[in-house]
Design a protein around this motif. Structure first.
Motif, PDB file in Angstrom:
ATOM      1  N   ARG A   1      -8.626  -0.831  -8.461  1.00  0.00           N
ATOM      2  CA  ARG A   1      -9.390  -2.015  -7.753  1.00  0.00           C
ATOM      3  C   ARG A   1      -7.676  -1.688  -6.353  1.00  0.00           C
ATOM      4  O   ARG A   1      -8.250  -1.917  -5.149  1.00  0.00           O
ATOM      5  CB  ARG A   1      -7.958  -3.243  -8.296  1.00  0.00           C
ATOM      6  CG  ARG A   1      -9.487  -3.909  -9.385  1.00  0.00           C
ATOM      7  CD  ARG A   1      -9.028  -5.008  -9.504  1.00  0.00           C
ATOM      8  NE  ARG A   1     -10.104  -5.724 -10.614  1.00  0.00           N
ATOM      9  CZ  ARG A   1      -9.826  -5.060 -11.588  1.00  0.00           C
ATOM     10  NH1 ARG A   1      -8.839  -5.160 -12.294  1.00  0.00           N
ATOM     11  NH2 ARG A   1     -10.567  -6.451 -12.272  1.00  0.00           N
ATOM     12  N   ALA A   2      -7.043  -0.348  -7.022  1.00  0.00           N
ATOM     13  CA  ALA A   2      -5.915  -0.325  -5.514  1.00  0.00           C
ATOM     14  C   ALA A   2      -6.504   0.751  -4.776  1.00  0.00           C
ATOM     15  O   ALA A   2      -5.884   0.820  -3.296  1.00  0.00           O
ATOM     16  CB  ALA A   2      -4.547   0.391  -5.628  1.00  0.00           C
ATOM     17  N   ALA A   3      -7.616   1.007  -4.992  1.00  0.00           N
ATOM     18  CA  ALA A   3      -8.189   2.367  -3.775  1.00  0.00           C
ATOM     19  C   ALA A   3      -9.370   1.910  -3.630  1.00  0.00           C
ATOM     20  O   ALA A   3     -10.407   1.824  -2.724  1.00  0.00           O
ATOM     21  CB  ALA A   3      -8.933   3.048  -4.611  1.00  0.00           C
ATOM     22  N   GLY A   4      -9.376   0.222  -2.976  1.00  0.00           N
ATOM     23  CA  GLY A   4     -11.009  -0.686  -2.911  1.00  0.00           C
ATOM     24  C   GLY A   4     -11.873  -0.641  -3.553  1.00  0.00           C
ATOM     25  O   GLY A   4     -13.307  -0.332  -3.143  1.00  0.00           O
ATOM     26  N   ARG A   5     -12.305   0.099  -5.005  1.00  0.00           N
ATOM     27  CA  ARG A   5     -13.090   0.462  -5.625  1.00  0.00           C
ATOM     28  C   ARG A   5     -13.462  -0.719  -7.037  1.00  0.00           C
ATOM     29  O   ARG A   5     -12.875  -1.367  -7.277  1.00  0.00           O
ATOM     30  CB  ARG A   5     -12.517   1.591  -6.860  1.00  0.00           C
ATOM     31  CG  ARG A   5     -12.611   3.363  -5.992  1.00  0.00           C
ATOM     32  CD  ARG A   5     -13.864   3.440  -4.323  1.00  0.00           C
ATOM     33  NE  ARG A   5     -12.753   4.484  -3.418  1.00  0.00           N
ATOM     34  CZ  ARG A   5     -13.078   5.608  -3.479  1.00  0.00           C
ATOM     35  NH1 ARG A   5     -13.094   6.047  -5.017  1.00  0.00           N
ATOM     36  NH2 ARG A   5     -12.301   6.887  -2.437  1.00  0.00           N
ATOM     37  N   GLU A   6     -14.504  -0.310  -7.644  1.00  0.00           N
ATOM     38  CA  GLU A   6     -14.502  -1.700  -8.362  1.00  0.00           C
ATOM     39  C   GLU A   6     -14.128  -0.803  -9.680  1.00  0.00           C
ATOM     40  O   GLU A   6     -14.377   0.166  -9.946  1.00  0.00           O
ATOM     41  CB  GLU A   6     -16.181  -1.593  -8.925  1.00  0.00           C
ATOM     42  CG  GLU A   6     -16.992  -2.343  -7.423  1.00  0.00           C
ATOM     43  CD  GLU A   6     -16.560  -4.056  -8.346  1.00  0.00           C
ATOM     44  OE1 GLU A   6     -16.191  -4.638  -8.785  1.00  0.00           O
ATOM     45  OE2 GLU A   6     -16.128  -4.134  -6.361  1.00  0.00           O
ATOM     46  N   PRO A   7     -13.622  -1.295 -10.949  1.00  0.00           N
ATOM     47  CA  PRO A   7     -13.054  -0.487 -12.597  1.00  0.00           C
ATOM     48  C   PRO A   7     -14.617  -0.320 -13.031  1.00  0.00           C
ATOM     49  O   PRO A   7     -15.189  -1.328 -12.336  1.00  0.00           O
ATOM     50  CB  PRO A   7     -12.636  -2.158 -12.957  1.00  0.00           C
ATOM     51  CG  PRO A   7     -11.961  -3.426 -12.191  1.00  0.00           C
ATOM     52  CD  PRO A   7     -13.544  -3.286 -11.117  1.00  0.00           C
TER      53      PRO A   7
ATOM     54  N   GLU B   1       1.970  -1.448  -6.021  1.00  0.00           N
ATOM     55  CA  GLU B   1       2.333  -0.045  -5.680  1.00  0.00           C
ATOM     56  C   GLU B   1       2.734   1.269  -6.675  1.00  0.00           C
ATOM     57  O   GLU B   1       1.897   2.125  -6.212  1.00  0.00           O
ATOM     58  CB  GLU B   1       3.788  -0.364  -5.067  1.00  0.00           C
ATOM     59  CG  GLU B   1       4.404   1.080  -4.131  1.00  0.00           C
ATOM     60  CD  GLU B   1       6.009   1.262  -4.038  1.00  0.00           C
ATOM     61  OE1 GLU B   1       6.304   2.080  -3.521  1.00  0.00           O
ATOM     62  OE2 GLU B   1       6.128  -0.451  -3.727  1.00  0.00           O
ATOM     63  N   VAL B   2       2.152   1.141  -7.261  1.00  0.00           N
ATOM     64  CA  VAL B   2       2.714   2.194  -8.910  1.00  0.00           C
ATOM     65  C   VAL B   2       0.801   2.248  -8.925  1.00  0.00           C
ATOM     66  O   VAL B   2       0.471   3.672  -8.663  1.00  0.00           O
ATOM     67  CB  VAL B   2       2.799   1.762 -10.145  1.00  0.00           C
ATOM     68  CG1 VAL B   2       3.283   2.734 -10.842  1.00  0.00           C
ATOM     69  CG2 VAL B   2       4.463   0.831 -10.080  1.00  0.00           C
ATOM     70  N   CYS B   3       0.106   1.921  -8.768  1.00  0.00           N
ATOM     71  CA  CYS B   3      -1.846   1.414  -8.976  1.00  0.00           C
ATOM     72  C   CYS B   3      -1.384   2.308  -7.916  1.00  0.00           C
ATOM     73  O   CYS B   3      -2.443   3.298  -7.181  1.00  0.00           O
ATOM     74  CB  CYS B   3      -1.712  -0.005  -9.108  1.00  0.00           C
ATOM     75  SG  CYS B   3      -2.153  -0.380 -10.473  1.00  0.00           S
ATOM     76  N   ARG B   4      -1.209   1.990  -7.085  1.00  0.00           N
ATOM     77  CA  ARG B   4      -2.048   2.388  -5.088  1.00  0.00           C
ATOM     78  C   ARG B   4      -1.231   3.800  -5.225  1.00  0.00           C
ATOM     79  O   ARG B   4      -1.967   5.295  -5.261  1.00  0.00           O
ATOM     80  CB  ARG B   4      -1.740   1.686  -4.164  1.00  0.00           C
ATOM     81  CG  ARG B   4      -1.465   2.071  -2.318  1.00  0.00           C
ATOM     82  CD  ARG B   4      -2.643   2.036  -2.266  1.00  0.00           C
ATOM     83  NE  ARG B   4      -3.261   2.990  -0.910  1.00  0.00           N
ATOM     84  CZ  ARG B   4      -4.306   3.174  -0.417  1.00  0.00           C
ATOM     85  NH1 ARG B   4      -4.959   2.571  -0.900  1.00  0.00           N
ATOM     86  NH2 ARG B   4      -4.451   3.640   0.432  1.00  0.00           N
ATOM     87  N   ALA B   5      -0.019   3.893  -5.709  1.00  0.00           N
ATOM     88  CA  ALA B   5       0.205   5.892  -5.227  1.00  0.00           C
ATOM     89  C   ALA B   5      -0.172   6.352  -6.317  1.00  0.00           C
ATOM     90  O   ALA B   5      -0.995   7.737  -6.524  1.00  0.00           O
ATOM     91  CB  ALA B   5       1.872   5.391  -5.424  1.00  0.00           C
ATOM     92  N   THR B   6      -0.823   5.661  -7.230  1.00  0.00           N
ATOM     93  CA  THR B   6      -1.734   6.955  -8.194  1.00  0.00           C
ATOM     94  C   THR B   6      -3.076   6.994  -8.132  1.00  0.00           C
ATOM     95  O   THR B   6      -3.674   7.901  -8.103  1.00  0.00           O
ATOM     96  CB  THR B   6      -1.738   5.890  -9.764  1.00  0.00           C
ATOM     97  OG1 THR B   6      -0.556   5.965 -10.461  1.00  0.00           O
ATOM     98  CG2 THR B   6      -2.123   6.628 -10.644  1.00  0.00           C
ATOM     99  N   ALA B   7      -3.490   5.986  -7.595  1.00  0.00           N
ATOM    100  CA  ALA B   7      -4.980   6.133  -6.977  1.00  0.00           C
ATOM    101  C   ALA B   7      -4.840   7.256  -5.495  1.00  0.00           C
ATOM    102  O   ALA B   7      -5.766   8.211  -5.857  1.00  0.00           O
ATOM    103  CB  ALA B   7      -5.250   4.895  -6.451  1.00  0.00           C
TER     104      ALA B   7
END
Length: 315
Positions: A238-244, A299-305
């Motif tokens: 989701r942080a990358a704008g993608r569907e799970p 932010e953790v998830c965005r950085a991971t993506a």
């Protein structure tokens, strides 16, 4: 005032620690076997064998602290790799007076019921876990004997920038998940698990150096509330704008069967318990006593993506 800090290990934790120190205005010597690492103002790089006590002592001369951020991802080498490396750090700390700051994991506690807190005993029974527990036991004993000054920071599975597929379970599957493919994880995807942002590990390692009251004990890096593996992967998508995507467990017995032919899979079998039951790190002590809060989960998830797909950085 700028002080010299020697960071040994140029992997995700070493790099995060070096960045944190540079941001605080310190001089950083980043040491690795190859002499690699980020090219940043304030960071010098040196090549050295972490098992060479003479070399580590030479590099740590005049340093405020020496950080053990070494992390061999090949579990099969741990029994022969860690004893001389751990001893080299202890020798360097004693010879130079530099504070020994160790980045470690939660293995030493072994399987526990309930959240892991720093007051728990190290009661590990498996091979790799006993190695890490023994390293801290020896460092603590020498600290209490007045021979060295030592402190250890423990974190859970790493997420965030620079985490390699070998160093983080979410990092391992993130590229496939962002590509829309079903991914498989160890243990159960539906039980709670703690994930530590590698930047928060670096922040904690640096923070304890400046707080003498923290020395001589274990601390947990600031870490967000636990989520399931499925939730973590969904949030990265989701942080990358993608569907799970679908998250499934490896078929039962995969590690046992694979371990017959692939030694590293046999080693992973030792840690499978961490993913079959809740594996929760409580970091309230460092948050309360040093004021360190974890990086916000989004932010953790965005950085991971972005780590998995650098093109997302400009999106």
């Amino acid at each position: 005032m700028s002080e010299l800090h020697v960071v040994v290990g140029a992997g995700p934790v070493g790099r995060a620690t070096a960045l944190e120190l540079v941001a605080a205005g310190h001089e950083v010597l980043l040491v690795s076997r190859s002499g690699s690492g980020p090219e940043l103002a304030g960071v010098r790089r040196e090549a050295a064998d972490a098992a060479d006590a003479e070399r580590l002592s030479e590099l740590a001369a005049g340093a405020v602290a020496i950080y053990n951020c070494v992390n061999p991802t090949d579990y099969t080498v741990w029994p022969t790799f860690w004893p001389p490396v751990a001893e080299a750090f202890l020798v360097a700390a004693e010879r130079t007076g530099a504070l020994l700051v160790t980045a470690s994991c939660l293995y030493g506690y072994g399987p526990v019921d309930g959240p892991m807190v720093e007051s728990l005993p190290d009661a590990a029974t498996t091979k790799k876990a006993r190695i890490r527990a023994g390293m801290w036991a020896e460092a603590k004993a020498r600290h209490e004997a007045g021979r060295i000054r030592a402190v250890e920071v423990r974190g859970s599975d790493y997420m965030g920038p620079g985490v390699t597929v070998e160093a983080g379970h979410v990092a391992r599957v993130a590229p496939a998940a962002l590509a829309g493919r079903t991914v498989r994880v160890m243990g159960r995807p539906d039980v709670l698990h703690s994930f530590t942002d590698v930047r928060d590990m670096g922040r904690a390692l640096v923070a304890v150096v400046g707080a003498p009251q923290t020395w001589g004990r274990v601390w947990h890096a600031p870490t967000n509330a636990p989520v399931t593996q499925a939730q973590a992967i969904a949030d990265v998508c989701r942080a990358a704008g993608r569907e799970p995507v679908r998250v499934k467990a490896f078929p039962r017995g995969t590690l046992s069967v694979s371990g017959v032919f692939v030694p590293v899979m046999r080693e992973l079998k030792e840690t499978e318990y961490q993913f079959k039951q809740p594996y929760v790190l409580d970091s309230s002590a460092i948050e309360r006593e040093l004021g360190l809060a974890p990086t916000p989960w989004d932010e953790v998830c965005r950085a991971t993506a972005v780590n998995a797909d650098p093109e997302l950085a400009s999106a």
